[in-house]
Design an enzyme around this catalytic site. Structure first.
Site, short mmCIF file in Angstrom:
data_model
loop_
_atom_site.label_atom_id
_atom_site.label_comp_id
_atom_site.label_asym_id
_atom_site.label_seq_id
_atom_site.Cartn_x
_atom_site.Cartn_y
_atom_site.Cartn_z
N ILE A 1 59.40 92.51 -6.95
CA ILE A 1 59.31 92.73 -8.55
C ILE A 1 57.84 92.37 -9.24
O ILE A 1 57.22 93.23 -9.81
CB ILE A 1 60.51 91.97 -9.46
CG1 ILE A 1 61.74 92.32 -8.85
CG2 ILE A 1 60.19 92.16 -10.60
CD1 ILE A 1 63.04 91.45 -9.60
N VAL B 1 59.12 84.75 -10.08
CA VAL B 1 59.59 83.81 -8.92
C VAL B 1 61.09 83.68 -9.02
O VAL B 1 61.81 83.44 -10.09
CB VAL B 1 58.84 82.64 -8.72
CG1 VAL B 1 57.29 82.86 -8.43
CG2 VAL B 1 58.92 82.12 -10.34
N PRO B 2 61.66 83.30 -7.85
CA PRO B 2 63.08 82.91 -7.99
C PRO B 2 63.24 81.31 -8.54
O PRO B 2 62.23 80.65 -8.44
CB PRO B 2 63.47 82.92 -6.41
CG PRO B 2 62.33 82.86 -5.60
CD PRO B 2 61.10 83.20 -6.51
N ALA C 1 62.75 86.82 -15.27
CA ALA C 1 63.20 86.19 -13.64
C ALA C 1 64.32 85.28 -14.15
O ALA C 1 65.45 85.62 -14.17
CB ALA C 1 62.01 85.41 -13.29
N ARG C 2 64.14 83.92 -14.47
CA ARG C 2 65.31 82.93 -14.58
C ARG C 2 64.77 82.28 -15.75
O ARG C 2 63.71 81.35 -15.83
CB ARG C 2 65.55 82.23 -13.05
CG ARG C 2 66.40 82.84 -12.26
CD ARG C 2 67.70 83.36 -12.51
NE ARG C 2 68.39 83.95 -11.71
CZ ARG C 2 68.56 85.28 -11.45
NH1 ARG C 2 68.05 86.06 -12.20
NH2 ARG C 2 69.41 85.62 -10.51
N ASP D 1 63.82 87.74 -21.35
CA ASP D 1 64.97 88.42 -20.64
C ASP D 1 66.14 87.51 -20.11
O ASP D 1 67.27 87.88 -19.83
CB ASP D 1 64.36 89.69 -19.74
CG ASP D 1 65.85 90.57 -19.58
OD1 ASP D 1 66.50 90.94 -20.47
OD2 ASP D 1 65.90 90.87 -18.47
N GLU E 1 71.93 80.64 -20.06
CA GLU E 1 72.32 81.81 -20.53
C GLU E 1 73.76 82.26 -19.96
O GLU E 1 74.46 83.08 -20.55
CB GLU E 1 71.33 82.93 -20.15
CG GLU E 1 71.22 83.36 -18.59
CD GLU E 1 70.47 84.29 -18.31
OE1 GLU E 1 69.54 84.39 -19.00
OE2 GLU E 1 70.55 84.88 -17.37
N HIS F 1 69.40 89.36 -20.35
CA HIS F 1 69.26 89.83 -19.09
C HIS F 1 69.52 91.16 -18.57
O HIS F 1 70.40 91.49 -17.64
CB HIS F 1 70.22 88.67 -18.17
CG HIS F 1 69.53 88.49 -16.96
ND1 HIS F 1 69.42 87.01 -16.52
CD2 HIS F 1 69.38 89.19 -15.60
CE1 HIS F 1 68.94 87.02 -15.00
NE2 HIS F 1 68.96 88.26 -14.75
C1 COI Z 1 69.64 89.44 -10.08
O1 COI Z 1 69.71 90.46 -9.01
O2 COI Z 1 69.47 88.50 -9.41
C2 COI Z 1 69.63 89.40 -11.42
O3 COI Z 1 69.06 88.49 -12.19
C3 COI Z 1 70.60 90.60 -11.99
C4 COI Z 1 71.85 89.74 -12.55
C5 COI Z 1 72.71 91.01 -12.51
C6 COI Z 1 72.33 88.88 -11.75
#
Ligand code: COI
Length: 331
Positions: free
Chosen positions: A155, A203-204, A231-232, A256, A261, A294
């Site tokens: 991404i 980043v994850p 991202a998160r 987002d 959340e 999201h």
């Molecule tokens: C992901 O793919 O990890 C997302 O953040 C999308 C979500 C539908 C869980």
């Protein structure tokens, strides 16, 4: 083989039906998310397909295994909500979909940036009450800015290319330096914070980067920085973000994904006052903060790829007796 899929939305259903017909493999779809209340539905199935941002606890995972599940295929990329030790201990093979449509999220990051720097939310608010005046909402131009990309995976890499198309100066940070982005990397995050006008997170979420954007990080950023998070939510310390916005250090933020959340997104609270999160309500009331539920990933292309890849992965696990699948996670 038989697959059971949880949390199936109406927009996903046709893809499940098509895949099932094409492969002659029965797929039972359940609307509800996978929880300890409905995990017993797994009995009699070989594999599970699921997508959710709520936690998958050790208890839930153990019950999946006790109900006979050996193969588990997510329809999304993130695994931060999963007790991975429990997956391993229970001998479950887990797959995700690392690249269902990086462009979907990357395009959303660019969209959010442009909306912020052109103050679109302020105009929408003003025009709703009949105010079509320009001032004071004068915009900035993206091509004059330095964009800092944190995370250059699928991404982030896609976002980097899109921002480049606007003529911005791009700088990037990633733990592993990929050759294709070597011209953009800075040595450390401090350098990126010091130079970037826009910071986009890709980043994850891990234990190492939770709250990476905190008071200290914000203090190293340029005055008037814009922060984009597709991202998160937990990458940002929301209190620190609010402090940064209050003192004008941060010119705007597009979230987002936001902290805590899980109980908010995919819920209809019917009114603003009923949103059960005071910090979120605070942020939503600001013209220079964009909150979206999201949805960066949420396109027809991505949803189709999420369903097909999840089911393909699950079938590959079954066919290989758990040995291999396109996106088998090494735990
Ligand atoms: C992901 O793919 O990890 C997302 O953040 C999308 C979500 C539908 C869980």
């Amino acid at each position: 083989m038989k697959i059971i899929a949880f949390g199936v939305r109406d927009d996903e259903l046709p893809y499940f039906q098509k895949w099932s017909q094409q492969h002659h493999i029965p797929v039972k779809t359940v609307k509800e998310l996978l929880t300890t209340d409905n995990v017993k539905l797994c009995k009699g199935y070989d594999g599970v397909s699921s997508v959710q941002l709520k936690p998958y606890s050790k208890d839930l995972i153990t019950q999946m295994r006790n109900n006979g599940i050996k193969y588990w295929s997510l329809r999304n990329v993130g695994i931060d909500n999963i007790d991975l030790d429990a997956v391993k201990q229970n001998g479950i093979k887990l797959t995700n979909v690392p690249s269902y449509s990086p462009d979907a999220v990357a395009e959303f990051a660019v969209l959010s940036t442009l909306r912020l720097i052109r103050q679109s939310k302020a105009y929408e608010r003003k025009m709703r009450v009949g105010n079509f005046m320009w001032a004071p909402n004068i915009g900035k131009e993206l091509h004059e800015m330095t964009v800092g990309i944190i995370g250059t995976g699928h991404i982030g890499g896609s976002a980097l290319k899109y921002f480049q198309g606007f003529g911005c100066k791009i700088i990037a940070y990633n733990l592993v330096k990929y050759p294709e982005y070597q011209d953009y990397y800075v040595d450390n995050l401090g350098e990126l914070y010091a130079q970037a006008d826009v910071i986009s997170l890709h980043v994850p979420l891990t234990n190492d980067d939770r709250h990476m954007i905190d008071d200290d990080a914000i203090s190293k950023m340029k005055d008037g920085v814009y922060i984009i998070n597709t991202a998160r939510g937990e990458l940002i310390d929301t209190d620190a973000l609010i402090r940064g916005l209050d003192r004008g250090k941060i010119a705007g933020a597009a979230l987002d994904s936001f902290e805590n959340e899980a109980p908010i997104i995919q819920h209809d609270f019917k009114s603003f006052a009923a949103i059960p999160d005071a910090k979120l309500r605070n942020l939503m009331q600001r013209d220079n903060v964009l909150i979206t539920p999201h949805v960066g990933f949420y396109t027809h292309t991505a949803v189709r790829n999420m369903v097909y890849s999840s089911l393909d992965n699950n079938k590959a696990l079954f066919d290989s007796n758990g040995q291999t699948a396109p996106s088998l996670l090494k735990l």
